[in-house]
Design a protein around this motif. Sequence first.
Motif: not given
Lengths: 260, 272
Positions: B1-22
């Motif tokens: 079994m693989i180690a569960p994935a965790q905080n993947i997006l922290s490697s790229i500095g967190g969730l990229p902020e979308p410019a739009n709500d849509e």
Amino acid sequence: MSFDWPFFWHYLFRPSGAYLHGLMLTVVLSVVAQSLGTILGLFAALGRMSRLTPLRLVVRAYIWIMRGTPLLVQIVFIYTGLAAGGIFRFQDISLGFMTIPGNVQAGLLALSLNEAAYMAEIIRAGIASVDHGQTEAAKSLGMTYGQLMRRIVLPQAARFVIPPLGNEFNAMLKNTTLVSVIGVPELLLTTETLTSATFRVFELYSVVALYYLTLTTIWGWVQARIEAKFGQSTAQAEVAPGFGERFFGRAIFGAARSKA
Amino acid sequence: MIAPAQNILSSIGGLPEPANDEVVQAIDVRKNFGRLEVLKGVSLTVRRGEVVVIIGPSGSGKTTFVRCINHLEKIQGGRIFVNGHMIGYREARGRLVEDSGRNIARQRREIGMVFQRFNLFHHKTALGNVIEAPIQVLGMKRNEAVGVGRDLLARVGLASKADAYPAQLSGGQQQRVAIARALAMKPRLMLFDEPTSALDPEMIGEVLEVMRELAREGMTMIVVSHEMGFAREVADRVVMMDDGQILEEGPPAQLFGQPAHKRTQAFLSKIL
């Protein structure tokens, strides 16, 4: 049968300065014409696959003409024909430390242009053999056409291009004999000059045949080494993908663009 | 079994902020291959952080639709906006003209895509695959890209495989590298085109696990999939496509529980 063995051994192992100069010219012509032909062939291959219909047609016509007429005719046409028609006359170019005679330029041009047509087809087949998914993945990552060709497609196409490229160079070593007709003193013309002075055709043509055989044999050995190294890197993925990337990535586009 | 994935997006500095709500707005998208109409006017809006799973029988146009969103397919009608930018086309004197290759490439930077057949670059290692586009496209320094790349690979459970070539990896491992490769571009939207369909059953879980974690971290995702369990658990909305159109859409409980259309019922009964 009269075969002058001492004469034969003498010319085989103690070639004159003129003879060595002819040998050098043969090798230099081959290497330069093959390199230019490969680079031109790459652009012709890309043009042949372009979305621009006029460009595609021009390249197809070019390939059609160059593959459909004898190389010997092309050589004479470019050097003698153009000059006789008053269109273009090749002049000697002086580089200070050496001079490139007009007929050498014309011969080089004809060999390169001819080779480009054959390389275009080889490279096109190589590119076509790379899975389209590679291109799509590269596109989806925001790569431009140039980036994805240079970094993704061509290095992988190289694996398919290298074996036929080796065969082309083998043919090129021998095709350089054709420029003797416009007076380029490569190996064959040097031999002819020697025979007209000594009348030893049998011996001297045996010698020159052995020289070509040696050149193509050495190349065959080099080619096998290259293919072994390159095949290994892709088949087993052990060695870094070096050769293909160096070959296409750096040699052709490299200096200007792959600084990163 | 693989180690569960965790905080993947922290490697790229967190969730990229979308410019739009849509994040995605597709309006009446039409597409045909020659005479065959594949998309007959598809409209879909995906909001920031939403996970939309598209289901439907094969040939329904769901894969084609997703490929239109990053302009891997041209469209013959309608418009697609991602983060407010029209994708693939620009308006010139009231008509739509295909955008330049350079502009299209720029628009694709913020849209990550994961393919059914992985499409990893065969001549590059796992790490080489991940750092290629950040270096070439974003002009990131090699050291920095390697740092981000190794971190991403570690977070999808492949730290030890960084130097392996695709041919040396299993399908599930390859697909996780492909996800890391897409994430390295810091996309604001991830498209998944049947990401588990080419995998052996025992490898599906490890890929879905990574996708589940991405969804949890707030990535906006459009997923074409036959994994109904995943859809039920992770999707905010399930879209049922059939014959080039959206038949119906809704939260998974509603769509799976009380499908409005007979054809949805028929499709679900075959697949569940």
